[in-house]
Design a protein around this motif. Sequence first.
Motif, PDB file in Angstrom:
ATOM      1  N   VAL A1079       3.473   2.626  10.016  1.00 21.65           N
ATOM      2  CA  VAL A1079       3.657   1.310   9.660  1.00 21.65           C
ATOM      3  C   VAL A1079       3.424   1.533   8.076  1.00 21.65           C
ATOM      4  O   VAL A1079       4.233   1.168   7.136  1.00 21.65           O
ATOM      5  CB  VAL A1079       2.509   0.498  10.122  1.00 21.65           C
ATOM      6  CG1 VAL A1079       2.314  -0.805   9.178  1.00 21.65           C
ATOM      7  CG2 VAL A1079       3.011  -0.035  11.558  1.00 21.65           C
ATOM      8  N   LEU A1080       2.370   2.211   7.642  1.00 22.93           N
ATOM      9  CA  LEU A1080       1.927   2.489   6.338  1.00 22.93           C
ATOM     10  C   LEU A1080       3.066   3.357   5.701  1.00 22.93           C
ATOM     11  O   LEU A1080       3.449   2.955   4.353  1.00 22.93           O
ATOM     12  CB  LEU A1080       0.667   3.188   6.194  1.00 22.93           C
ATOM     13  CG  LEU A1080      -0.517   2.460   6.409  1.00 22.93           C
ATOM     14  CD1 LEU A1080      -1.903   2.930   6.268  1.00 22.93           C
ATOM     15  CD2 LEU A1080      -0.723   1.090   5.817  1.00 22.93           C
ATOM     16  N   ALA A1081       3.518   4.273   6.386  1.00 24.35           N
ATOM     17  CA  ALA A1081       4.766   5.026   5.650  1.00 24.35           C
ATOM     18  C   ALA A1081       6.189   4.109   5.449  1.00 24.35           C
ATOM     19  O   ALA A1081       6.688   4.442   4.617  1.00 24.35           O
ATOM     20  CB  ALA A1081       4.907   6.258   6.715  1.00 24.35           C
ATOM     21  N   GLU A1082       6.179   3.217   6.575  1.00 22.74           N
ATOM     22  CA  GLU A1082       7.188   2.538   6.254  1.00 22.74           C
ATOM     23  C   GLU A1082       7.138   1.407   5.043  1.00 22.74           C
ATOM     24  O   GLU A1082       8.004   1.201   4.240  1.00 22.74           O
ATOM     25  CB  GLU A1082       7.227   1.234   7.620  1.00 22.74           C
ATOM     26  CG  GLU A1082       8.052   1.951   8.551  1.00 22.74           C
ATOM     27  CD  GLU A1082       8.214   0.799   9.755  1.00 22.74           C
ATOM     28  OE1 GLU A1082       7.461  -0.475   9.460  1.00 22.74           O
ATOM     29  OE2 GLU A1082       8.870   0.996  10.941  1.00 22.74           O
ATOM     30  N   ALA A1084       5.287   2.235   2.524  1.00 17.17           N
ATOM     31  CA  ALA A1084       5.696   3.152   1.367  1.00 17.17           C
ATOM     32  C   ALA A1084       7.100   3.442   0.989  1.00 17.17           C
ATOM     33  O   ALA A1084       7.352   3.672  -0.168  1.00 17.17           O
ATOM     34  CB  ALA A1084       4.865   4.458   1.603  1.00 17.17           C
ATOM     35  N   ARG A1085       7.857   3.571   2.178  1.00 18.14           N
ATOM     36  CA  ARG A1085       9.335   3.779   1.848  1.00 18.14           C
ATOM     37  C   ARG A1085       9.927   2.536   1.110  1.00 18.14           C
ATOM     38  O   ARG A1085      10.663   2.740   0.460  1.00 18.14           O
ATOM     39  CB  ARG A1085       9.695   4.269   2.852  1.00 18.14           C
ATOM     40  CG  ARG A1085       9.652   5.662   3.688  1.00 18.14           C
ATOM     41  CD  ARG A1085      10.562   6.143   4.563  1.00 18.14           C
ATOM     42  NE  ARG A1085      10.929   5.163   5.664  1.00 18.14           N
ATOM     43  CZ  ARG A1085      10.062   5.079   6.999  1.00 18.14           C
ATOM     44  NH1 ARG A1085       9.142   6.213   6.814  1.00 18.14           N
ATOM     45  NH2 ARG A1085      10.404   4.382   7.839  1.00 18.14           N
ATOM     46  N   VAL A1086       9.589   1.455   1.886  1.00 21.13           N
ATOM     47  CA  VAL A1086      10.265   0.180   1.109  1.00 21.13           C
ATOM     48  C   VAL A1086       9.646  -0.054  -0.023  1.00 21.13           C
ATOM     49  O   VAL A1086      10.303  -0.567  -1.047  1.00 21.13           O
ATOM     50  CB  VAL A1086       9.995  -0.946   2.195  1.00 21.13           C
ATOM     51  CG1 VAL A1086      10.482  -2.344   1.549  1.00 21.13           C
ATOM     52  CG2 VAL A1086      10.530  -0.704   3.492  1.00 21.13           C
ATOM     53  N   GLY A1087       8.435   0.026  -0.329  1.00 21.51           N
ATOM     54  CA  GLY A1087       7.853  -0.312  -1.649  1.00 21.51           C
ATOM     55  C   GLY A1087       8.310   0.716  -2.751  1.00 21.51           C
ATOM     56  O   GLY A1087       8.466   0.539  -3.913  1.00 21.51           O
ATOM     57  N   GLY A1088       8.729   1.963  -2.297  1.00 17.76           N
ATOM     58  CA  GLY A1088       9.106   2.964  -3.130  1.00 17.76           C
ATOM     59  C   GLY A1088       8.255   3.307  -4.559  1.00 17.76           C
ATOM     60  O   GLY A1088       6.922   3.335  -4.400  1.00 17.76           O
ATOM     61  N   ASP A1089       8.736   3.008  -5.560  1.00 12.91           N
ATOM     62  CA  ASP A1089       8.091   3.339  -6.774  1.00 12.91           C
ATOM     63  C   ASP A1089       7.071   2.005  -7.186  1.00 12.91           C
ATOM     64  O   ASP A1089       6.370   2.278  -7.981  1.00 12.91           O
ATOM     65  CB  ASP A1089       9.012   3.584  -7.825  1.00 12.91           C
ATOM     66  CG  ASP A1089      10.056   2.533  -8.155  1.00 12.91           C
ATOM     67  OD1 ASP A1089      10.124   1.697  -7.275  1.00 12.91           O
ATOM     68  OD2 ASP A1089      10.758   2.703  -9.199  1.00 12.91           O
ATOM     69  N   VAL A1090       7.250   0.940  -6.492  1.00 11.18           N
ATOM     70  CA  VAL A1090       6.601  -0.300  -6.759  1.00 11.18           C
ATOM     71  C   VAL A1090       5.011   0.005  -6.486  1.00 11.18           C
ATOM     72  O   VAL A1090       3.897  -0.301  -7.066  1.00 11.18           O
ATOM     73  CB  VAL A1090       6.935  -1.497  -6.077  1.00 11.18           C
ATOM     74  CG1 VAL A1090       6.046  -2.489  -6.063  1.00 11.18           C
ATOM     75  CG2 VAL A1090       8.522  -1.729  -6.828  1.00 11.18           C
ATOM     76  N   ILE A1091       5.042   0.952  -5.223  1.00 11.51           N
ATOM     77  CA  ILE A1091       3.549   1.139  -4.771  1.00 11.51           C
ATOM     78  C   ILE A1091       3.133   2.523  -5.326  1.00 11.51           C
ATOM     79  O   ILE A1091       3.810   3.583  -5.311  1.00 11.51           O
ATOM     80  CB  ILE A1091       3.577   1.473  -3.424  1.00 11.51           C
ATOM     81  CG1 ILE A1091       3.932  -0.191  -2.618  1.00 11.51           C
ATOM     82  CG2 ILE A1091       2.196   1.528  -2.709  1.00 11.51           C
ATOM     83  CD1 ILE A1091       3.929   0.002  -1.158  1.00 11.51           C
ATOM     84  N   GLU A1092       2.052   2.451  -6.091  1.00 13.20           N
ATOM     85  CA  GLU A1092       1.486   3.870  -6.653  1.00 13.20           C
ATOM     86  C   GLU A1092       0.625   4.590  -5.596  1.00 13.20           C
ATOM     87  O   GLU A1092       0.827   5.849  -5.577  1.00 13.20           O
ATOM     88  CB  GLU A1092       0.536   3.530  -7.753  1.00 13.20           C
ATOM     89  CG  GLU A1092       0.544   4.250  -9.137  1.00 13.20           C
ATOM     90  CD  GLU A1092      -0.013   3.489 -10.291  1.00 13.20           C
ATOM     91  OE1 GLU A1092       0.417   3.309 -11.101  1.00 13.20           O
ATOM     92  OE2 GLU A1092      -1.345   3.146 -10.179  1.00 13.20           O
ATOM     93  N   LYS A1093       0.002   3.801  -4.871  1.00 11.13           N
ATOM     94  CA  LYS A1093      -1.057   4.620  -3.949  1.00 11.13           C
ATOM     95  C   LYS A1093      -1.441   3.487  -3.003  1.00 11.13           C
ATOM     96  O   LYS A1093      -1.503   2.469  -3.130  1.00 11.13           O
ATOM     97  CB  LYS A1093      -2.307   4.859  -4.740  1.00 11.13           C
ATOM     98  CG  LYS A1093      -2.853   5.896  -3.897  1.00 11.13           C
ATOM     99  CD  LYS A1093      -4.077   6.727  -4.974  1.00 11.13           C
ATOM    100  CE  LYS A1093      -5.139   6.974  -4.045  1.00 11.13           C
ATOM    101  NZ  LYS A1093      -6.227   6.272  -4.111  1.00 11.13           N
ATOM    102  N   ILE A1094      -1.300   4.085  -1.513  1.00 13.75           N
ATOM    103  CA  ILE A1094      -1.888   3.322  -0.534  1.00 13.75           C
ATOM    104  C   ILE A1094      -3.268   4.009  -0.182  1.00 13.75           C
ATOM    105  O   ILE A1094      -3.381   5.135   0.176  1.00 13.75           O
ATOM    106  CB  ILE A1094      -0.958   3.472   0.648  1.00 13.75           C
ATOM    107  CG1 ILE A1094       0.551   2.718   0.218  1.00 13.75           C
ATOM    108  CG2 ILE A1094      -1.731   2.587   1.800  1.00 13.75           C
ATOM    109  CD1 ILE A1094       1.475   2.814   1.174  1.00 13.75           C
TER     110      ILE A1094
ATOM    111  N   SER B  22       3.305   7.837  -2.785  1.00  9.83           N
ATOM    112  CA  SER B  22       2.089   6.873  -2.640  1.00  9.83           C
ATOM    113  C   SER B  22       1.541   7.048  -1.495  1.00  9.83           C
ATOM    114  O   SER B  22       0.311   6.634  -1.201  1.00  9.83           O
ATOM    115  CB  SER B  22       2.794   5.671  -2.911  1.00  9.83           C
ATOM    116  OG  SER B  22       4.066   5.491  -1.888  1.00  9.83           O
ATOM    117  N   LEU B 179      15.372   1.451  -2.180  1.00  6.42           N
ATOM    118  CA  LEU B 179      14.541   0.540  -2.272  1.00  6.42           C
ATOM    119  C   LEU B 179      13.522   0.370  -3.296  1.00  6.42           C
ATOM    120  O   LEU B 179      13.800   1.008  -4.561  1.00  6.42           O
ATOM    121  CB  LEU B 179      13.814   0.547  -0.928  1.00  6.42           C
ATOM    122  CG  LEU B 179      14.658   0.451   0.339  1.00  6.42           C
ATOM    123  CD1 LEU B 179      13.983   0.988   1.448  1.00  6.42           C
ATOM    124  CD2 LEU B 179      15.005  -1.103   0.388  1.00  6.42           C
TER     125      LEU B 179
END
Lengths: 1099, 311
Positions: A1079-1082, A1084-1094, B22, B179
């Motif tokens: 789920v977290l990997a999903e 991260a994929r959708v967020g792409g560069d918007v997410i810096e770090k989970i 990330s 995305l």
Amino acid sequence: MSIMEAGTAKRRKLDHSNGYEAASSTLSTMGAAGASAFVLETEELLKEVKLDYSKTSSKVEDSLRQCKDIIESLESHEPLPINDVSAKFEKANRITIPYPDPKPAKDSPYKLSFEKPAQINVVGSWVLQTNIKSQPELTVDMIVIMPESIFQEKDYLNLRYFYKRAYYLAYITAQLRKSMGTTMDFTFDRLHGNMLLPTLIARPQDKSSPAIRIIPCAPEGYFPTTKLTAVSNAIRQGKSEETEDAKTPTPFYNTTLKAEGQFSSYLRLLYKTANSCAAFRDACVLGRIWLQQRGFNSSIQGGGFGHFEWAVLVALLLQGGGRKGEAVLSTSLHSTQLFKATLQYIASANLQKKLCVIGNDPPNLETLRQSMPILHDTARGVNVLYKMTPWSIALLSEQAKWSLSTINNSPLDQFETLFIVKAHQPLQMFDLLLNVNLPTSKEGFGAVDRKGLVWDFSAKLYNTLKRALDERAQLVHLQVPGTTAWPISGTPSKGKRNSVLVGIIIDPSKASQGRDHGPSHEQKEKAARFREFWGSKAELWQFPDGNIVESLDWTEYSYLGFPGICEAIIRYILKSRLQVSDADLEFHGREISKILPLAPSDKMAFDTARQAFEIFERDVRSLEDLPLHVKHISPISPDLRRASLRIPEFNFRKPLLQPMEVVISFEVSGKWPENLAAIQRAKIAFLLKIGSSLEEAKGEDIKAHLGLENATRDDENLAFLDVVYENGASFRLRVHSDLEESLLERQTKDQTVERHIRTESADLLAAYRRMYTNLPLHNQTVSTFCTRFPALSASIRLTKHWFNSHKLSCHFHEELIELFVLQAFLKPYPWETPCSAFTGFLRTLLLLSRWDWRDEPFVIDSSDSLSTSQRLEIGTRLQAWRKIDPNMNRTVLFVATSHDVTGVAYTQHNPSKVVATRMTSLARSACKVVKEKGVDTNIRSLFQPNLRDFDVLLHLSPKVLKSITRDEDSSTNRRSQFKNLDNNQAGGGKEALPLVESPVKTFLRWLQTAYASPLLFFHGGAADDYVIGALWNPLLHRRAFSVRAPYSLMKSPDNDNGVGEGEGDSGEEELYEVNKVAVLAEIARVGGDVIEKIEVRDG
Amino acid sequence: MSETMSSEEFIMLPVSIPPLPSFRVQATHYLYLRRNTPRLPTPDDSRSLYIANVPCDSTDPHFRALFSSLIGAGRFESITFEQDKKPSKSSHEPAQAVRLAGHRKRKRSEDEIQNAKDEAAAELPSTWTRQVYGSGSCAVALFADEKSAEHVLKAAKKLKKPKNYPVWGEGVKDKAPPLGSHWLKAHNKLSYPGNDIIQASMDAYFTVFNRKEKEAALLAMRLRNEPDEDGFVTVTRGGRAAPARRDEAEEAKQKMLEREKKKKDEMMDFYRFQMREKRKSEQAEMLKRFEEDKKKVRAMKEKRGKFRPET
């Protein structure tokens, strides 16, 4: 026959009337509607708080008797010179005789002796049995009346009585310690903080029973009252100044001395009253609770008005006090009525200014004048309020007024605010708080009256501040450090905090004025006084109309708002008048401006936004080629009701990032198609028409962009029109069609259609009502109240910031938060309407912390139009909701307003129970900190989120997010990717599109829909919150495989090695659980560069 | 297919998810495959597979790449995601016409194809470059032939070692729109397709709508006069004159109610018994309220601390 008939008829009539009377008699005991609940509640309260005397009294009685026996068995001794005897005594017993300041001079000729007391008696609340459980310190008062034989007639002069009293006390102490020292701890304390009156406190070491306070006092009526009036002087020092000093009255000293002889007579008064008036005791208990919740007690630092004064006041009012000497209260009243009437008396007697005398044969009023408030009891010749100060009486009568307005305005929930809520909370009450260090030297403050340096300084401080702030302050209050008990072998210690806490309630409409206007130039005398007070700051100011007045200029601090101006005034005046240096002043609450800048200029920004809206409205109304006539154009954006967290700043270069939302409605028309989807398209046609007409009429000034909503169905609102003005203002327009509502309503009620369609249309209907009915009304309400309450706008913004900081706002509609704050202003009890942003904010938190939403509706009657029956109906509706949905899966918060009694308009789908619980617990902990720490509260910590509470943290990239919004302005390289955009934007390049919504919000909404079941997300809503917190749903258990699980599944790893699993069938059927990593990997994929770090937290 | 299908019927297909900057964790996502057996069979069932628990960023290229890594290129035809099927799409006709249309099947006309085209033109453009699905949703993949589908299932069964797992997103490259920030940025742009494009769509929509409305009116008129097989004539809204609008009817009803209420009000407090009853009910009301107050206090008592002054 006929007689019989008449008889029965008569009887019937009689019976009927009897029944009626019986019923009405039960009614009359209940009083007016609504009052009965109050009566029942107070009865319950009295039962709860009353002290159980049977438990401890025998023990206390034993120790009292023991003390009495010891004191009575003391040996008397001859009069001896004071210095000899005290030196010898102190050496022999190792007890420091608690002489008041100044200590007796080395060569004083007085002689001290000891003789058996005339009488020993127990007085006070213990005898009256009016103690309560929650009293901070329970003591039993025992008075020891000293015999007349040890005094001389002139002992009232120059502290002589008090020296003798101190010695008497020390002498008793020595003996008591000798006989009872093994079971009791002995300390000295001042009676009511009065430095003239030391007392002995005997506290049992095992703390099993209350402490005993031994108070020596004067024989009744021994000292001449004529010499001890408020205007006479009883302290004469130094022969050279005798003539000067003789004129300075010493009212405090005098009254203290007079009161010394009145212990027994007051006890008799109270005892007699308690016997004649059944409800007296209960009324005293109620008074005690009320005072205690407001921080009042009998000691000087506690305001000088405690249970004793309350009881005496009630007793006196039962005898007199009326305009012609008639009794104000009646002995047949119920305790709640006695309580209310006494409050009424305090509130209306104007004790700050008026001189009140209760009793027959009032003495010459001139002999009573003094700086303390006056309530003269003629029978005993004492001013009951002599321990009060000008500020404490001001606060007391203000508190009484507030409480009365509670009683009068909200018959439904007066009880809690009167007796349960702790009202003595400086941060909740005062808008401006500062500490003033006490001067170290007595210079300039040593008054003749023996009240103590602190009090002389405080009085000057109060008068100076009051005069300097004038109309800017509604109330100035001083909190003076209290005294503590000291060991009998030592001397009284200085308090830890050597400063006075000043609290000021401002007048929000006047406190931020930049210029003060004094008397006119021609009023010579007044002008001179003004100049004398203000010194060099005063300057002459000429008005355009020729008037010349004295004035003060503070405009250089205007940009700081009222805290800045008031601080400047206080610093200036205290320095010039009382020589208090800047270092001796400490202003509290300055961090607020760092948390959220609230400048006076914000108001202008909101005004500009409003004006821009008015221009827009005019522009739309003046369009002539619209097919229907425009009825309303209503703003629904927080920017247009002064409630947005970010002020709407825009200009030619920097347009508003997100347009302000507006709803337009047309005259009633039959032309709308009778089909929901078609109505939505017709709305788009309308918007296109408005857009093109506006562009045509205004030319280059206006650009209209039609935007599509993120709609999933075609019968919900599909589009909006963004109108961007050249000057940077922009508006988002949506069309209202009344036919839509009736169609949806019909569909919701239609029993012939399938159930899911009905639920869907119910949801659509709710969304419709929110957008087109509630929001316009809400906008109107909030903007009206923002004008009425100057502090409301800033309070709302601060509260929104709090919700943001704790990442709650994504679960609350903004207007719901606004309602919370509005309620704190409309129902400010037990205080007045808040006058500053911070008090408004804290009171909102207090309100939220006290709201038990499980079974209380939140009713905001902004237009004062809800009837009692409507309120009852709201309560019933909430109960009905809870019955249908006891786990609160759908409706959690129930908020009803005067224009929406359904209670769910503001809380349709959110917040959930988890979020609401979190809100309450955060508010509670914030209130607890504020209450416990008072002015030392670290305000910043209230806004600090605890990120450790979350299971997962999504750190977003500020850079990338900013680039998303910035690129809208002048992107050229991206544009080519979407051909259709370039085609229709004739100008191409420079034209900027508005922002549909902030990208974080879009992303968050996707997260919330995609992971509604496994994760709960928290985000601050504001564009500058770059961390999304998330919690795994704790209710997701491992379960059997299902095709349509609402989250990513995996085989539960426990299956393989699950030997000891309690379920025996674990081997047969495989269990599945959330694939958290996937789920977290999903994400991260959708967020792409918007997410810096989970960030994933363990455990 | 039944909802509570046991897991045995499904074959697990693990997919390895490479770590991202990330989220630097190697994850494994599990797809669950089985032969497609929908309730209403279609001719393509034999060569399609039902896939449960697809990742939310799935696209056609993703699955094409996945299946070619399993069984070689050229076998996979297309994939349909469950969420792509529009939810309930409301009808464009006036409500009344729909119900009537249910009675009789409309005649097929030659315009049908043209109409479909018009309706497509009336659709509003999408505001997303790429659809993203909810977590754990389902899809149906269509293969070239039955054998290919069989192969996929076999290949999935064979996968045992994690290093052999197919890698998600390998070989997709830029076949799917990106995305992240691009996706969000594009959404904002696509939300403003341009006024004239929308205008064109509106024009198309109202052409369709007007035609349908006309048809519906004609149908309604015809039905009014034509008895059905059993000889009944359907009664429809409106008489010989134009049909009454619903809001007018509601208004009339409102007026009637008001009139009735007024009449009732006039007769209130007229007789002595009415007064007496009113008084009685008031008393009862008050007593009831007293009881309620008592109840409230009792409820407060049950909650702890309600009667204890705060310290």
